[in-house]
Design an enzyme around this catalytic site. Structure first.
Site, PDB file in Angstrom:
ATOM      1  N   GLY A  20       0.842  -1.300  -0.478  1.00  0.00           N
ATOM      2  CA  GLY A  20      -0.102   0.110  -0.169  1.00  0.00           C
ATOM      3  C   GLY A  20       0.744   1.806  -0.332  1.00  0.00           C
ATOM      4  N   ARG A 262      -1.083 -11.706   9.155  1.00  0.00           N
ATOM      5  CA  ARG A 262       0.180 -12.015   9.130  1.00  0.00           C
ATOM      6  C   ARG A 262       0.032 -13.123  10.452  1.00  0.00           C
ATOM      7  NH1 ARG A 262       3.266  -9.655  11.670  1.00  0.00           N
ATOM      8  NH2 ARG A 262       2.375  -7.751  10.955  1.00  0.00           N
ATOM      9  N   ARG A 300       8.092 -14.638  10.898  1.00  0.00           N
ATOM     10  CA  ARG A 300       8.668 -14.860  12.065  1.00  0.00           C
ATOM     11  C   ARG A 300       8.582 -15.495  13.041  1.00  0.00           C
ATOM     12  NH1 ARG A 300       7.938  -9.473  14.840  1.00  0.00           N
ATOM     13  NH2 ARG A 300       6.734  -8.577  13.306  1.00  0.00           N
ATOM     14  N   ALA A 367      -9.639  -5.346   6.048  1.00  0.00           N
ATOM     15  CA  ALA A 367     -10.748  -4.397   6.138  1.00  0.00           C
ATOM     16  C   ALA A 367     -11.204  -3.916   4.634  1.00  0.00           C
ATOM     17  CB  ALA A 367     -11.515  -3.817   7.115  1.00  0.00           C
ATOM     18  N   LYS A 368     -10.433  -2.912   4.303  1.00  0.00           N
ATOM     19  CA  LYS A 368     -10.741  -2.031   3.036  1.00  0.00           C
ATOM     20  C   LYS A 368     -10.479  -2.859   2.260  1.00  0.00           C
ATOM     21  CE  LYS A 368      -9.972   2.338   5.528  1.00  0.00           C
ATOM     22  NZ  LYS A 368      -9.021   3.740   5.747  1.00  0.00           N
ATOM     23  N   GLU A 369      -9.620  -4.199   1.434  1.00  0.00           N
ATOM     24  CA  GLU A 369      -9.870  -4.035   0.305  1.00  0.00           C
ATOM     25  C   GLU A 369     -10.631  -5.182   0.213  1.00  0.00           C
ATOM     26  OE1 GLU A 369      -5.988  -6.470   0.801  1.00  0.00           O
ATOM     27  OE2 GLU A 369      -4.453  -4.623   0.591  1.00  0.00           O
ATOM     28  N   ASP A 488       8.033  42.351  29.443  1.00  0.00           N
ATOM     29  CA  ASP A 488       6.961  41.262  29.899  1.00  0.00           C
ATOM     30  C   ASP A 488       7.887  40.559  31.181  1.00  0.00           C
ATOM     31  OD1 ASP A 488       4.801  39.065  30.173  1.00  0.00           O
ATOM     32  OD2 ASP A 488       6.274  38.036  29.607  1.00  0.00           O
ATOM     33  N   ASP A 667       5.606  36.898  26.223  1.00  0.00           N
ATOM     34  CA  ASP A 667       5.990  35.397  25.751  1.00  0.00           C
ATOM     35  C   ASP A 667       4.374  34.544  25.685  1.00  0.00           C
ATOM     36  OD1 ASP A 667       5.709  35.586  28.728  1.00  0.00           O
ATOM     37  OD2 ASP A 667       5.673  33.514  28.803  1.00  0.00           O
TER      38      ASP A 667
END
Length: 718
Positions: A20, A262, A300, A367-369, A488, A667
């Site tokens: 992506g 994954r 892994r 989810a979006k795919e 100041d 300030d």
């Protein structure tokens, strides 16, 4: 990198990775020349091999950063994935702390920063990606201040309570704040980052901006999307249609529930399987009619905890299949491998339900795919974890708590029974979101906001009081005959202290003020919100004018004049303030003759800001009826008459005298009134934060006294 290098019998194979991030960045419509800097995916000892890979990638503007096997183990598998990853995903018990992990993390981040500096032309834009490189923005800021730096965090940013567990958390925050623009997937992550920065580093955000080292850092939430058209139109390709045919032969003509992840403990795979088993127990009629297609991509799995997770998943799938399967039907169809795009798209197209239930996820693009892949004629239902970043956008999904396996089972039951019209309505709404918030828009939005942040810092830089500008002001000072200098006190002449009563002027400050006041051409005014008794005690022996309590009192020629009638504070008003003192540890109330001040400098940063907003909202209506002002200052909220401010006396002085040099330094927000009171050619200087009303900026309080001292000493040049 967008290209992964692997070794095959002594030769190198180059495989393009269309993730992506690569898709989004490659889609940018820009005239900039784009260069990628990253790890090539292989550890090599021989310099000749490294050079061979560099030569072959150079034509694609890809620049590899090579790591030793030790660096890979300690930096990537170590600090990145065994310390940061579990902590950021709220698996505190899995987070490991090793000194050599942290050493390697710093070392590799430095290698990346050096590689950037080797490639970057002056004023280049450098976009740093993700948690593996948190220190790089700060390192680049030190090495190449000219660079324009952006940073995106692709995983969750945890709450302050969790993030501060890291011994190096303050260093990591400073590293991130080296960027001009920082973005996260969701507003929750953004909020956590603000809280951590304010509490750990003592910074104060003004909405989406914080000043760090004389420059502004902007932050925002920008949810990442997918290539919508790629997935939505995938069914038109012959390879995908062929893959659909093969999958149907494999899984049969059943209702399909799809799970793609994954291998990682944050994905909630075991919880999902337990929920699916509960669904089958509760719905015997679904047995033989519904199949869970579970795709787990190896990750892994040689690491002990990941190998153990795989073993547990295998056992649970075996248990479910052993208990429920019968001839011609298997409840879980399991793929332990990465699927090519065509096969994955086929599963998206075929599946009736997508079960996406991570225990914690930065965004979750699966989810979006899935949503992008569906057609209204064959609508699918998305069951989505509330703990995924995507849940903030995909509100038409069936949102569940992934820790509650009964909710998973219940959502499956609801999805199976949902009428087609309801599925179509939900899918249409979800596709409207996913088709709009694409990966292209994400990348473009980041670049646009980043460019605005850079422009803001260019504007700030134009106001910064560098050596040449200070010399020019000194020249005007030396050439002038009648000067007004307004200063100041707190945050300008002295640093802000947790206990304001400890901000006693130093001998150095008093000597400097005396030196300036001794010059007959100077009219020196200290303009403060403090009470006049304290200012008289601290500065009364110096021949200067004092404005106290925001213009309520004025001392000139050793005589105090009161410009505001003393207020008999109503018991109700004082009681409200006292109540806030009681419920806000370390806050305090200061009752002056003409003002009330609620101080919260020693209060926890988040709580102080929260209580200040609460108090202001409580006071506004009552104070407006009494003709009083509620003024937010630097860790203080003040109530005073609206008939005067810090600019009132300054306007009066300018109208009565013919000054040929005017300067005001302050300030905080209360000093804006004195900036506005100066004539257009006056030198208005804000300390710390860039101001619209101030012409110039000094980075910090410590710069003020040297600047004032140099006015009388420096031999300025034109």
């Amino acid at each position: 990198m967008p290209v992964k290098v692997s070794s095959d019998n002594g030769s190198f194979l180059f495989t393009r990775s269309e993730g992506g991030l690569a898709t989004g960045l490659n889609s940018l419509d820009t005239t900039f020349e784009k260069h990628w800097i990253g790890w090539p995916g292989i550890c090599l000892k021989k310099k000749t091999q490294q050079q061979d890979i560099c030569n072959r990638l150079e034509s694609m503007n890809l620049h590899p950063v090579f790591l030793t096997q030790s660096q890979y183990n300690y930096y990537y598998e170590g600090y990145s994935n065994s310390t940061l990853w579990p902590l950021c995903h709220y698996f505190f018990d899995k987070s490991k702390y090793r000194k050599n992990y942290w050493t390697a993390y710093q070392e590799v981040n430095r290698k990346f920063a050096t590689a950037v500096c080797d490639q970057a032309e002056p004023d280049s834009m450098v976009w740093v990606q993700d948690y593996q490189l948190l220190l790089v923005p700060g390192m680049l800021r030190e090495m190449r201040p000219d660079l324009r730096i952006g940073f995106f965090m692709h995983i969750p940013f945890p709450s302050y309570e969790l993030f501060r567990v890291l011994p190096e958390h303050a260093i990591l925050l400073k590293g991130m704040l080296g960027a001009d623009f920082i973005a996260f997937h969701t507003h929750d992550y953004l909020r956590h980052f603000i809280s951590a920065s304010e509490r750990s580093l003592g910074l104060e955000f003004k909405l989406d901006e914080v000043m760090v080292g004389g420059r502004a850092v902007h932050i925002d939430a920008l949810p990442m999307g997918v290539n919508y058209d790629l997935y939505h139109q995938a069914g038109q390709h012959i390879e995908v249609r062929q893959a659909i045919g093969k999958m149907q032969q494999l899984v049969g003509n059943h209702q399909l529930i799809l799970s793609v992840d994954r291998l990682d403990y944050s994905k909630g795979i075991l919880h999902r399987l337990v929920g699916y088993a509960a669904f089958l127990d509760n719905n015997p009629s679904a047995i033989g009619k519904v199949t869970l297609v579970m795709v787990v991509v190896p990750s892994r799995d040689k690491v002990e905890k990941y190998a153990e997770l795989k073993r547990q998943i295998d056992e649970k799938i075996g248990s479910i299949n052993g208990k429920y399967s019968h001839l011609g039907w298997t409840p879980v169809c399991y793929f332990y491998r990465a699927l090519p795009f065509e096969e994955l798209s086929a599963l998206y197209k075929m599946s009736d339900i997508a079960l996406v239930t991570p225990l914690r996820d930065g965004m979750n693009l699966v989810a979006k795919e899935y949503i992008a892949s569906k057609q209204i004629s064959h609508p699918g239902i998305l069951i989505l974890s509330r703990m995924a970043g995507a849940a903030a956008e995909l509100t038409e999904a069936l949102l569940i708590n992934p820790n509650d396996t009964t909710q998973i089972a219940g959502a499956l039951e609801q999805a199976i029974a949902m009428p087609k019209e309801e599925r179509q309505r939900r899918l249409a709404a979800l596709q409207d979101t996913v088709s709009t918030q694409t990966v292209y828009k994400w990348a473009a939005d980041f670049i646009n906001e980043w460019s605005e942040a850079v422009s803001r810092n260019i504007e700030i830089k134009a106001k910064v009081m560098g050596r040449e500008r200070q010399d020019n002001i000194a020249l005007r000072y030396q050439q002038s005959k009648h000067r007004l200098i307004v200063l100041d006190y707190d945050g300008t002449l002295v640093g802000l202290r947790n206990d304001p009563q400890k901000s006693i002027p130093t001998e150095e400050l008093k000597a400097l003020l005396a030196k300036l006041s001794e010059d007959s051409r100077n009219h020196i005014v200290v303009n403060s919100g403090r009470d006049h008794q304290t200012l008289e005690k601290w500065l009364g022996d110096i021949n200067l004018d004092i404005v106290a309590e925001h213009g309520a009192f004025y001392k000139s020629d050793n005589h105090w004049t009161e410009y505001s009638t003393r207020v008999e504070w109503s018991d109700r008003l004082v009681d409200v303030l006292k109540a806030f003192v009681k419920k806000t540890p370390n806050s305090r109330l200061e009752i002056k003759d003409t003002a009330l001040a609620w101080h919260y400098r020693e209060v926890d940063a988040w709580l102080g800001t929260f209580r200040a907003q609460q108090l202001a909202r409580t006071l506004y209506r009552a104070c407006s009826k009494m003709g009083l002002q509620v003024i937010p200052g630097n860790k203080v909220l003040e109530i005073k008459s609206s008939g005067y401010n810090k600019g009132t006396i300054i306007k009066k002085l300018i109208s009565q005298h013919d000054y040929d040099f005017t300067m005001a330094i302050g300030d905080d927000t209360t000093d804006e009134d004195m900036f506005l009171a100066l004539p257009p050619d006056g030198f208005s200087i804000r300390v710390g934060i860039c101001s619209t009303n101030a012409r110039f900026l000094l980075s910090e309080t410590g710069d003020v006294l040297p600047f004032l001292d140099a006015l009388t000493e420096r031999r300025a040049h034109v």
